[in-house]
Design a protein around this motif. Sequence first.
Motif, PDB file in Angstrom:
ATOM      1  N   PRO A 132       0.837  -1.211   0.000  1.00 29.29           N
ATOM      2  CA  PRO A 132       0.000   0.000   0.000  1.00 29.29           C
ATOM      3  C   PRO A 132       0.864   1.249   0.000  1.00 29.29           C
ATOM      4  CG  PRO A 132      -0.752  -1.576   1.651  1.00 29.29           C
ATOM      5  CD  PRO A 132       0.553  -2.100   1.140  1.00 29.29           C
ATOM      6  N   PRO A 133       0.474   2.290  -0.723  1.00 32.58           N
ATOM      7  CA  PRO A 133       1.268   3.523  -0.787  1.00 32.58           C
ATOM      8  C   PRO A 133       1.541   4.146   0.578  1.00 32.58           C
ATOM      9  CG  PRO A 133      -0.423   3.522  -2.485  1.00 32.58           C
ATOM     10  CD  PRO A 133      -0.707   2.340  -1.603  1.00 32.58           C
ATOM     11  N   SER A 134       0.590   4.007   1.521  1.00 32.39           N
ATOM     12  CA  SER A 134       0.770   4.624   2.835  1.00 32.39           C
ATOM     13  C   SER A 134       1.695   3.815   3.737  1.00 32.39           C
ATOM     14  CB  SER A 134      -0.588   4.784   3.528  1.00 32.39           C
ATOM     15  OG  SER A 134      -1.171   3.511   3.771  1.00 32.39           O
ATOM     16  N   ASN A 135       1.970   2.568   3.354  1.00 33.88           N
ATOM     17  CA  ASN A 135       2.814   1.708   4.173  1.00 33.88           C
ATOM     18  C   ASN A 135       3.761   0.919   3.279  1.00 33.88           C
ATOM     19  OD1 ASN A 135       3.842   0.374   6.434  1.00 33.88           O
ATOM     20  ND2 ASN A 135       2.256  -1.221   6.355  1.00 33.88           N
ATOM     21  N   LEU A 139      -3.477  -6.228 -17.418  1.00 36.56           N
ATOM     22  CA  LEU A 139      -3.834  -6.263 -16.002  1.00 36.56           C
ATOM     23  C   LEU A 139      -3.194  -5.058 -15.327  1.00 36.56           C
ATOM     24  CD1 LEU A 139      -3.335 -10.001 -14.928  1.00 36.56           C
ATOM     25  CD2 LEU A 139      -5.501  -8.801 -15.239  1.00 36.56           C
ATOM     26  N   LEU A 140      -3.917  -4.461 -14.377  1.00 38.26           N
ATOM     27  CA  LEU A 140      -3.377  -3.316 -13.657  1.00 38.26           C
ATOM     28  C   LEU A 140      -3.875  -3.333 -12.214  1.00 38.26           C
ATOM     29  CD1 LEU A 140      -1.873  -0.540 -13.722  1.00 38.26           C
ATOM     30  CD2 LEU A 140      -4.100   0.492 -14.203  1.00 38.26           C
ATOM     31  N   PRO A 141      -2.983  -3.461 -11.219  1.00 34.34           N
ATOM     32  CA  PRO A 141      -3.383  -3.310  -9.831  1.00 34.34           C
ATOM     33  C   PRO A 141      -3.449  -1.835  -9.460  1.00 34.34           C
ATOM     34  CG  PRO A 141      -1.078  -3.941  -9.954  1.00 34.34           C
ATOM     35  CD  PRO A 141      -1.573  -3.856 -11.362  1.00 34.34           C
ATOM     36  N   VAL A 142      -4.534  -1.404  -8.846  1.00 37.40           N
ATOM     37  CA  VAL A 142      -4.725   0.004  -8.492  1.00 37.40           C
ATOM     38  C   VAL A 142      -5.046   0.109  -7.005  1.00 37.40           C
ATOM     39  CG1 VAL A 142      -6.061   2.104  -8.895  1.00 37.40           C
ATOM     40  CG2 VAL A 142      -5.519   0.585 -10.813  1.00 37.40           C
ATOM     41  N   TRP A 143      -4.215   0.822  -6.264  1.00 38.14           N
ATOM     42  CA  TRP A 143      -4.467   1.100  -4.854  1.00 38.14           C
ATOM     43  C   TRP A 143      -5.273   2.378  -4.733  1.00 38.14           C
ATOM     44  CZ3 TRP A 143      -3.473  -2.023  -0.779  1.00 38.14           C
ATOM     45  CH2 TRP A 143      -2.569  -3.084  -0.967  1.00 38.14           C
ATOM     46  N   LYS A 150      -9.705   2.795   4.730  1.00 33.98           N
ATOM     47  CA  LYS A 150      -8.831   1.703   4.328  1.00 33.98           C
ATOM     48  C   LYS A 150      -8.327   1.886   2.903  1.00 33.98           C
ATOM     49  CE  LYS A 150     -11.033  -1.798   7.282  1.00 33.98           C
ATOM     50  NZ  LYS A 150     -11.680  -3.135   7.310  1.00 33.98           N
ATOM     51  N   GLU A 151      -7.152   1.329   2.659  1.00 32.19           N
ATOM     52  CA  GLU A 151      -6.624   1.256   1.310  1.00 32.19           C
ATOM     53  C   GLU A 151      -6.916  -0.126   0.745  1.00 32.19           C
ATOM     54  OE1 GLU A 151      -2.701   3.888   0.679  1.00 32.19           O
ATOM     55  OE2 GLU A 151      -2.581   2.466   2.312  1.00 32.19           O
ATOM     56  N   ASP A 163      -3.552  -1.514 -23.210  1.00 32.59           N
ATOM     57  CA  ASP A 163      -2.708  -1.199 -22.073  1.00 32.59           C
ATOM     58  C   ASP A 163      -3.503  -0.370 -21.073  1.00 32.59           C
ATOM     59  OD1 ASP A 163      -0.484  -1.186 -20.506  1.00 32.59           O
ATOM     60  OD2 ASP A 163       0.597   0.351 -21.632  1.00 32.59           O
ATOM     61  N   LEU A 164      -3.126  -0.471 -19.790  1.00 32.86           N
ATOM     62  CA  LEU A 164      -3.786   0.262 -18.720  1.00 32.86           C
ATOM     63  C   LEU A 164      -2.734   0.958 -17.865  1.00 32.86           C
ATOM     64  CD1 LEU A 164      -6.283  -2.518 -17.531  1.00 32.86           C
ATOM     65  CD2 LEU A 164      -6.882  -0.497 -18.876  1.00 32.86           C
ATOM     66  N   SER A 165      -3.063   2.155 -17.369  1.00 31.31           N
ATOM     67  CA  SER A 165      -2.188   2.872 -16.443  1.00 31.31           C
ATOM     68  C   SER A 165      -3.061   3.707 -15.516  1.00 31.31           C
ATOM     69  CB  SER A 165      -1.196   3.768 -17.196  1.00 31.31           C
ATOM     70  OG  SER A 165      -1.880   4.725 -17.980  1.00 31.31           O
ATOM     71  N   ALA A 166      -2.495   4.061 -14.347  1.00 34.62           N
ATOM     72  CA  ALA A 166      -3.279   4.773 -13.340  1.00 34.62           C
ATOM     73  C   ALA A 166      -2.472   5.912 -12.754  1.00 34.62           C
ATOM     74  CB  ALA A 166      -3.721   3.818 -12.234  1.00 34.62           C
ATOM     75  N   SER A 167      -3.176   6.912 -12.231  1.00 32.34           N
ATOM     76  CA  SER A 167      -2.524   7.996 -11.509  1.00 32.34           C
ATOM     77  C   SER A 167      -2.008   7.473 -10.177  1.00 32.34           C
ATOM     78  CB  SER A 167      -3.504   9.156 -11.283  1.00 32.34           C
ATOM     79  OG  SER A 167      -4.622   8.713 -10.529  1.00 32.34           O
ATOM     80  N   SER A 168      -1.092   8.200  -9.542  1.00 34.25           N
ATOM     81  CA  SER A 168      -0.464   7.720  -8.306  1.00 34.25           C
ATOM     82  C   SER A 168      -1.464   7.545  -7.164  1.00 34.25           C
ATOM     83  CB  SER A 168       0.646   8.683  -7.880  1.00 34.25           C
ATOM     84  OG  SER A 168       0.117   9.992  -7.699  1.00 34.25           O
TER      85      SER A 168
END
Length: 258
Positions: free
Chosen positions: A105-108, A149-153, A159-160, A207-212
């Motif tokens: 997770p970005p926060s941890n 495939l793209l995992p997005v947090w 919760k994240e 293709d897939l991409s996500a913002s931070s």
Amino acid sequence: GVRREQGRVSSWSTTSGEMVCAARLESRVLCLAVVETVRPSATLRTGPVPPRGKGAADGFGCELLVWAGQADGRICVLAGTTLQCRATLTGHRGAVACLCTPGAPPSNPAPGASIVLSGSEDSSMRLWDAKTAECLRSIQGGGASLRALLPVWAVEGEKERCKIWSAAADQTLCVWEVRGGRDGGGGKEGGRAATPKTLTLNADAFDLSASSDGKIVCASAGTDGALVLDSSARLRCRLPAEQMASVQCPRSTPWLAD
């Protein structure tokens, strides 16, 4: 990089531009994922999975691995420095078209990946333990070949959560939320996942991409341009291919400011 010739994977120096090493696999390579893991207490398996707690010690520290998805449905796990094959994984019945890892997770943030996801032309996804290469779960898709495939947090309430976005050859995009538990017997069929949210794109996404922050997801659709969606998989806008050619900086695009 992936070479068009059969099974060729090469490693290049980012400072000198020279090729460091290369490997030739038995089948054509379609996708790669560079995975950093914390060394497991048991060595990376090359055969049957040993009983838990009885694996040979393998030290500590981080290890760099390259996962290579192949046209024959196998995944070859290569050592990052030498590209020597560490393990060959089977289970997919079609070509492995995409590989990715969610990370922490970005926060941890934490060193090393714990899970690797693979998507196949047989429409299925598989979740693998990044440390042991054990198949944790197999999830059947909707019948169409998976292309990305793209995992997005993203933050939901307090919760994240990590959701898996997938693009398929039937012009659909799905958002999956995989739940706890694993397959019985190290990778049998029937992994549990919530019913995915499905969106018809009316375009072929490759293709897939996500913002931070996970609030915006973009689907690249070739000559159809790019599709911009929010975290709830609602289509925000479509950016035509000719308009994309004129975009030089995200700050100049009005839809990001909205």
